[in-house]
Design an enzyme around this catalytic site. Sequence first.
Site, PDB file in Angstrom:
ATOM      1  N   ARG A   1      -3.351  -7.760   5.669  1.00  0.00           N
ATOM      2  CA  ARG A   1      -2.439  -6.930   5.092  1.00  0.00           C
ATOM      3  C   ARG A   1      -1.783  -7.856   3.777  1.00  0.00           C
ATOM      4  O   ARG A   1      -2.051  -8.771   3.582  1.00  0.00           O
ATOM      5  CB  ARG A   1      -1.085  -6.534   5.993  1.00  0.00           C
ATOM      6  CG  ARG A   1      -2.003  -5.951   7.332  1.00  0.00           C
ATOM      7  CD  ARG A   1      -0.904  -5.788   8.356  1.00  0.00           C
ATOM      8  NE  ARG A   1       0.322  -5.293   7.912  1.00  0.00           N
ATOM      9  CZ  ARG A   1       1.484  -5.453   8.716  1.00  0.00           C
ATOM     10  NH1 ARG A   1       1.627  -6.269   9.832  1.00  0.00           N
ATOM     11  NH2 ARG A   1       2.622  -4.866   8.255  1.00  0.00           N
TER      12      ARG A   1
ATOM     13  N   SER B   1       1.439  -7.741   2.878  1.00  0.00           N
ATOM     14  CA  SER B   1       2.964  -8.190   2.800  1.00  0.00           C
ATOM     15  C   SER B   1       2.813  -9.778   2.469  1.00  0.00           C
ATOM     16  O   SER B   1       1.896 -10.512   2.476  1.00  0.00           O
ATOM     17  CB  SER B   1       3.504  -7.982   4.089  1.00  0.00           C
ATOM     18  OG  SER B   1       3.093  -8.835   5.190  1.00  0.00           O
TER      19      SER B   1
ATOM     20  N   LYS C   1       1.221 -10.690  17.853  1.00  0.00           N
ATOM     21  CA  LYS C   1       2.066  -9.931  18.484  1.00  0.00           C
ATOM     22  C   LYS C   1       1.724  -8.663  17.945  1.00  0.00           C
ATOM     23  O   LYS C   1       2.400  -7.558  18.648  1.00  0.00           O
ATOM     24  CB  LYS C   1       3.537 -10.389  18.018  1.00  0.00           C
ATOM     25  CG  LYS C   1       3.847 -10.034  16.514  1.00  0.00           C
ATOM     26  CD  LYS C   1       5.392 -10.574  16.518  1.00  0.00           C
ATOM     27  CE  LYS C   1       5.759 -10.489  15.158  1.00  0.00           C
ATOM     28  NZ  LYS C   1       6.112  -9.056  14.673  1.00  0.00           N
ATOM     29  N   ASP C   2       1.190  -8.205  16.864  1.00  0.00           N
ATOM     30  CA  ASP C   2       0.854  -6.877  16.446  1.00  0.00           C
ATOM     31  C   ASP C   2      -0.536  -6.289  16.837  1.00  0.00           C
ATOM     32  O   ASP C   2      -1.060  -5.113  16.514  1.00  0.00           O
ATOM     33  CB  ASP C   2       0.919  -6.813  14.795  1.00  0.00           C
ATOM     34  CG  ASP C   2       2.052  -7.232  14.197  1.00  0.00           C
ATOM     35  OD1 ASP C   2       3.100  -6.806  14.899  1.00  0.00           O
ATOM     36  OD2 ASP C   2       2.098  -7.527  12.924  1.00  0.00           O
TER      37      ASP C   2
ATOM     38  N   ALA D   1      13.462  -2.600  14.395  1.00  0.00           N
ATOM     39  CA  ALA D   1      12.406  -1.421  14.597  1.00  0.00           C
ATOM     40  C   ALA D   1      11.588  -1.807  16.093  1.00  0.00           C
ATOM     41  O   ALA D   1      10.889  -1.063  16.590  1.00  0.00           O
ATOM     42  CB  ALA D   1      11.519  -1.486  13.675  1.00  0.00           C
TER      43      ALA D   1
ATOM     44  N   ARG E   1      11.846  -3.990  22.167  1.00  0.00           N
ATOM     45  CA  ARG E   1      11.893  -5.070  22.855  1.00  0.00           C
ATOM     46  C   ARG E   1      13.305  -5.783  22.396  1.00  0.00           C
ATOM     47  O   ARG E   1      14.259  -6.187  23.486  1.00  0.00           O
ATOM     48  CB  ARG E   1      10.977  -6.076  22.638  1.00  0.00           C
ATOM     49  CG  ARG E   1      11.082  -7.617  23.268  1.00  0.00           C
ATOM     50  CD  ARG E   1      10.080  -8.495  22.837  1.00  0.00           C
ATOM     51  NE  ARG E   1      10.137  -8.747  21.117  1.00  0.00           N
ATOM     52  CZ  ARG E   1      10.912  -9.576  20.771  1.00  0.00           C
ATOM     53  NH1 ARG E   1      11.793 -10.151  21.403  1.00  0.00           N
ATOM     54  NH2 ARG E   1      10.799  -9.703  19.478  1.00  0.00           N
ATOM     55  N   ARG E   2      13.813  -5.950  21.220  1.00  0.00           N
ATOM     56  CA  ARG E   2      15.096  -6.536  20.581  1.00  0.00           C
ATOM     57  C   ARG E   2      15.915  -5.643  21.122  1.00  0.00           C
ATOM     58  O   ARG E   2      17.018  -6.164  21.447  1.00  0.00           O
ATOM     59  CB  ARG E   2      14.792  -6.927  19.195  1.00  0.00           C
ATOM     60  CG  ARG E   2      13.749  -7.840  18.944  1.00  0.00           C
ATOM     61  CD  ARG E   2      13.597  -8.151  17.599  1.00  0.00           C
ATOM     62  NE  ARG E   2      12.885  -9.477  17.201  1.00  0.00           N
ATOM     63  CZ  ARG E   2      11.974  -9.606  16.040  1.00  0.00           C
ATOM     64  NH1 ARG E   2      12.197  -8.524  15.315  1.00  0.00           N
ATOM     65  NH2 ARG E   2      11.473 -10.434  15.888  1.00  0.00           N
TER      66      ARG E   2
ATOM     67  N   ARG F   1      12.777  -0.750   9.776  1.00  0.00           N
ATOM     68  CA  ARG F   1      11.209  -1.203   9.341  1.00  0.00           C
ATOM     69  C   ARG F   1      10.858  -1.730   7.833  1.00  0.00           C
ATOM     70  O   ARG F   1      11.914  -1.542   7.350  1.00  0.00           O
ATOM     71  CB  ARG F   1      10.252  -0.175   9.633  1.00  0.00           C
ATOM     72  CG  ARG F   1       9.987   0.271  10.930  1.00  0.00           C
ATOM     73  CD  ARG F   1       8.791   1.063  11.443  1.00  0.00           C
ATOM     74  NE  ARG F   1       7.617   0.347  10.716  1.00  0.00           N
ATOM     75  CZ  ARG F   1       6.685   1.107  10.191  1.00  0.00           C
ATOM     76  NH1 ARG F   1       6.577   2.403  10.193  1.00  0.00           N
ATOM     77  NH2 ARG F   1       5.734   0.418   9.675  1.00  0.00           N
ATOM     78  N   GLY F   2      10.055  -2.225   7.637  1.00  0.00           N
ATOM     79  CA  GLY F   2       9.611  -2.945   6.464  1.00  0.00           C
ATOM     80  C   GLY F   2       9.277  -4.387   6.532  1.00  0.00           C
ATOM     81  O   GLY F   2       9.388  -4.799   7.731  1.00  0.00           O
TER      82      GLY F   2
ATOM     83  N   VAL G   1       9.754  -8.338   5.590  1.00  0.00           N
ATOM     84  CA  VAL G   1      10.644  -9.306   5.756  1.00  0.00           C
ATOM     85  C   VAL G   1      11.836  -9.103   4.572  1.00  0.00           C
ATOM     86  O   VAL G   1      12.800  -9.046   4.766  1.00  0.00           O
ATOM     87  CB  VAL G   1      10.329 -10.755   5.787  1.00  0.00           C
ATOM     88  CG1 VAL G   1      11.509 -11.781   5.474  1.00  0.00           C
ATOM     89  CG2 VAL G   1       9.716 -10.942   7.203  1.00  0.00           C
TER      90      VAL G   1
ATOM     91  N   ARG H   1      13.732  -5.802   4.611  1.00  0.00           N
ATOM     92  CA  ARG H   1      14.921  -5.814   5.665  1.00  0.00           C
ATOM     93  C   ARG H   1      16.008  -6.713   5.397  1.00  0.00           C
ATOM     94  O   ARG H   1      17.139  -6.424   5.537  1.00  0.00           O
ATOM     95  CB  ARG H   1      14.127  -6.212   7.106  1.00  0.00           C
ATOM     96  CG  ARG H   1      13.319  -5.025   7.864  1.00  0.00           C
ATOM     97  CD  ARG H   1      12.916  -5.544   9.104  1.00  0.00           C
ATOM     98  NE  ARG H   1      11.789  -6.127   9.039  1.00  0.00           N
ATOM     99  CZ  ARG H   1      10.838  -6.611  10.080  1.00  0.00           C
ATOM    100  NH1 ARG H   1      11.617  -6.767  11.013  1.00  0.00           N
ATOM    101  NH2 ARG H   1       9.912  -7.390  10.008  1.00  0.00           N
TER     102      ARG H   1
ATOM    103  N   CYS I   1       4.390   0.582  21.966  1.00  0.00           N
ATOM    104  CA  CYS I   1       5.483   0.477  21.146  1.00  0.00           C
ATOM    105  C   CYS I   1       6.788   1.121  21.651  1.00  0.00           C
ATOM    106  O   CYS I   1       7.745   1.171  21.222  1.00  0.00           O
ATOM    107  CB  CYS I   1       5.324   0.840  19.703  1.00  0.00           C
ATOM    108  SG  CYS I   1       4.105  -0.233  18.642  1.00  0.00           S
TER     109      CYS I   1
END
Length: 307
Positions: free
Chosen positions: A12, A14, A88-89, A132, A135-136, A153-154, A156, A159, A246
């Site tokens: 990706r 990012s 984790k994704d 987003a 879990r958190r 979302r977005g 780092v 955010r 999710c």
Amino acid sequence: MTSPIRLTIGTRGSPLALAQAEIVRAALFSILPDLAIEDAVAIRVIKTTGDRVLDRPLADIGGKGLFTKEIEEALYAKEIDLAVHSMKDMPTILPDGLAIMALLPRADVRDLLIGPYEDIDAIPKGAVVGTASLRRQAQLLALRPDLQVVPFRGNVQTRLAKLERGDVAATFLAKAGLDRLGMHDVPAQPLDPAVMLPAVAQGAIGIEARVGDRIVGDLLARLDDPLTSACVTAERAMLAVLDGSCRTPIAGLAVATGEGSYRLEGLVASPDGRSVHRHGAEGSDPIELGRTVGDALAIHNHASAGR
């Protein structure tokens, strides 16, 4: 004499994804010092659906696979030789013919509370917190039901910019991500896993490749970290039992407890935080351990849903 090997890494676009691809490229150079020219290992950016759609929760548009679909299509088409992912994704079931061939040594697994507060208790009553991650959200609301949680979302940088302009009072990020970006000046407090259990496989970089590609497979086998692989295998085995998506707040963390032994702590919750179940177990077989914890949590979860 230089190696004739030419590899293309898919990732990706990012800043964090690119940083992780560079970590993998450096690891490849470390085991193949005769790769004398930089373009022996190229990096190709692939934009995924998850990167394009930022105005809706992942669960509403298809889940975790939206961060991997286009990259895996490039693997199938042999446009790239390997793909770098935040584990984790990754969905628990991979497409036929593809596999995670290596996991690099795991980074810090903890979540960070981002904002001017020393801990979750210090967040002002009724404040707005952005995340987003269900879990958190679930674990936060279990501790502080007075807080308001809004989708956030977005990447780092996006955010952090939203936090800076006051859209929310606080947010959360994975410590591994900020560390890899070298962003050590962000106001952040690490959260003990006893307070905020991490996402399954948080902090782990996985490298995916085609099954049967012997040259790439042999190289990646030399990069695989056995401890990280064992712990992530246990966590993902638990996730598979719970059919994690999710839409389901699930967390899990496995650690080594001795020679060939591991402890796995798992969590499943309701998104509103009113129902939170933890279960831990120890064992030597990561897959069996994951299934044991997953089965126990599934029983708790079904019992809660039937109330």
